[in-house]
Enzyme design. Structure first.
Site: not given
Ligand SMILES: O=P(O)(O)OC[C@H]1O[C@](O)(CO)[C@@H](O)[C@@H]1O
Length: 589
Positions: A239, A245, A311-312, A397, A428, A552
């Site tokens: 987003k 990452e 995002g979610r 979240e 199980h 972060k």
């Molecule tokens: O889509 P982005 O901006 O890479 O963010 C990834 C994720 O990081 C967060 O902002 C925080 O973990 C989430 O809400 C989001 O889904």
């Protein structure tokens, strides 16, 4: 008058937008649910049930219509709430509390683009992602025709997906794409991977998908194993397009692609050929198209979305591009229809009969009155094996918060821990604790009547064997087994207590016809709105996620201290220093 309000025959409002633009309907400060007479009424009801003695066995015996009164249908999903610790009259108390916290107003505000995500000053409009074309022009928010914009992006995604699926879009050496690799994390990963796994039987273009999320290099290393770079397409989904990452993995993937292509002799390694390879093997999904271009991805191969999609809450936006490629535009449309079905149901069904509202209130009931800490989600469908993980981000979240949307402290417990595994695997593993442990764990049991893989073991239909477990578990949890029943089986007296099941362990059965794209859309929208209902009662901005920020920031500060910077190391707290020293002493690579 912004709304044409038609009073429904019963209680809630049916509404249509009459005026364009956001309406200032934010409820500020939030209603403190715990101070309302409706909360007090629920508390009194809870106390009465406790003193009368909670007994599902008794309640079923006393009321022949209990199942009928506590069963619901929404879209093509069927819900049985009868094995919950409620009586039919509890539903009215739930509806009253939902009204007291102005759930209807807040829903209207959300659906029309009021900035109810006030800590980020954003509208919350995932419902616009699945509105039909006919709604174009009706939801203008902050000057943007949201539905029109959504449909435009979808059209571009569908055209792209068709090209990849047909082989018109090829890799740099002219080969058809066989694997799409989605690189994203959180909402840019959990939704797509869950849906990919859930709808695998619908993959019909000979294209599979892989999902890389973790910055741990092991993830990328394993997920690129065995891939042919000539037939691999990376979709970078972020987003913000700033997530550490994702951008790290995207750069690594770019290096991997160019090196592998060169090693195969497929490209010569010249700048021009590298650029061409990136163009053919990388596309992006983001709200930040400038950053996408900076990364080197052709803006024509980027699909946008908007800051009013959390995002979610984004799997049905461009974030689902990998899904449109694997399953095709028609299936993706069915998926969106499923969401919309539940959006409409949620907005237009009187609270007393609205199973989405009631399930949200049921969660509040358990969390705040029974003080439960967790909620299990147990899909009896192997294809839904990532559904609990997906729900963890959606629910935790969203509602894992201690201050309300006006910044004041919450006045009750909030967000439960959501967890689960598919049945029968969970049976199980951890069901022992659900059946006989000291904690109450409400559980959602999800199953489907039909399977895409009908099989027989001799005369036995294996899906029916599986469903036998689905039915049996909720029955055992609800009705248990008394000491007398255990004794009647000839159990030695000293072992009797260990074999008693108390029962009265609450479950909701969610039963669908088949796990289709439509049904999956319904299921996701269901939990999105359940989360919203709970958040509204607790006064939470369910759409921000400030709680992920501190870690972060600290990671950025600490990373230089790990192997190089002694001053940075000295600046850390004693525990962090000690851990880093252990790392330095044992590092072998
Ligand atoms: O889509 P982005 O901006 O890479 O963010 C990834 C994720 O990081 C967060 O902002 C925080 O973990 C989430 O809400 C989001 O889904």
């Amino acid at each position: 008058m912004p709304w044409k309000i038609e009073r429904d025959s019963t209680v809630t409002f049916r509404f249509t937008v009459m005026m364009k633009g956001p309406i200032n309907m934010a409820i500020n400060p939030p209603v403190d649910a715990t101070k309302t007479p409706e909360w007090a009424a629920l508390q009194k009801h809870y106390d009465e049930l406790q003193s009368e003695g909670i007994s599902l066995k008794q309640w079923f015996a006393d009321d022949a219509e209990r199942v009928e009164k506590l069963s619901f249908d929404a879209g093509d999903l069927h819900f049985d709430l009868s094995k919950n610790l409620i009586k039919p009259e509890t539903l009215q108390l739930f509806a009253d509390l939902a009204k007291a916290v102005k759930l209807d107003e807040r829903t209207k505000a959300m659906y029309t683009g009021v900035h109810i995500n006030n800590t980020e000053d954003r509208a919350v409009l995932h419902t616009a992602l699945r509105r039909p074309v006919e709604d174009e022009g009706k939801y203008i928010v902050d000057g943007q025709d949201t539905v029109k914009d959504v449909r435009e992006v979808l059209d571009r995604i569908y055209a792209f997906a068709d090209k990849v699926r047909s082989g018109e879009w090829t890799g740099v050496t002219g080969k058809k794409i066989e694997t799409v690799v989605n690189i994203g994390i959180g909402g840019s990963d959990l939704g797509p991977v869950m849906v990919y796994e859930a709808l695998k039987p619908y993959a019909d273009a000979g294209i599979s998908a892989r999902y890389i999320s973790n910055i741990d290099p092991n993830d990328l290393a394993e997920k690129t194993k065995g891939l042919d770079p000539e037939t691999t397409l990376f979709i970078i989904v972020s987003k913000t397009f700033t997530t550490l990452e994702t951008l790290t993995n995207a750069r690594e993937a770019r290096t991997w692609l160019l090196e592998e292509l060169k090693a195969k002799g497929a490209i010569d390694g010249s700048d021009a050929k590298n650029a061409e390879a990136i163009k053919k093997h990388f596309v992006a999904v983001s709200t930040n198209l400038e950053k996408v271009a900076e990364f080197g991805i052709d803006p024509n191969n980027a699909f946008g979305f908007w800051n009013w999609v959390g995002g979610r809450y984004s799997v049905d936006s461009a974030v689902g591009t990998s899904l449109a490629v694997v399953f095709g535009p028609a299936r993706f449309e069915e998926f969106l229809h499923g969401f919309h079905e539940i959006d409409e149901y949620f907005a237009n069904t009187p609270f007393e009969k609205n199973v989405v509202v009631l399930l949200g209130m049921l969660n509040v009931w358990y969390r705040n009155f029974f003080k439960v800490a967790s909620h299990a989600v147990l899909p009896y469908d192997q294809y839904l094996h990532r559904f609990p993980a997906y729900l963890q981000q959606l629910t935790m979240e969203s509602n894992g918060k201690s201050v309300r949307w006006d910044g004041t402290p919450v006045t009750s417990e909030t967000g439960e821990i959501f967890w689960g595994e598919p049945g029968t695997n969970g049976q199980h593993a951890f069901y022992q604790l659900i059946h006989q442990g000291t904690q109450l764990i409400p559980a959602d049991f999800i199953a489907f009547v039909n399977t895409p893989n009908p099989t027989k073991d001799g005369d036995q239909d294996v899906h029916e064997l599986f469903l036998g477990n689905y039915f049996a578990q909720t029955k055992a949890l609800a009705f248990g087994k008394t000491a007398d029943e255990v004794r009647a089986e000839g159990t030695p007296e000293e072992i009797v207590p260990a074999r008693v099941f108390t029962g009265n362990r609450p479950t909701t059965s969610i039963f669908g016809v088949a796990l289709t794209p439509f049904a999956l859309g319904e299921l996701i929208a269901l939990y999105e709105h359940i989360t919203f209902v709970e958040g509204t009662v607790w006064g939470l901005d369910s759409y921000d996620q400030w709680g992920v920020e501190l870690g972060k920031q600290l990671a950025k500060q600490i990373t230089p201290a790990i192997s190089k910077d002694d001053d940075a190391l000295a600046a850390q707290d004693p525990s962090t220093q000690s851990l880093i020293k252990f790392y330095r002493a044992n590092r072998e690579f």
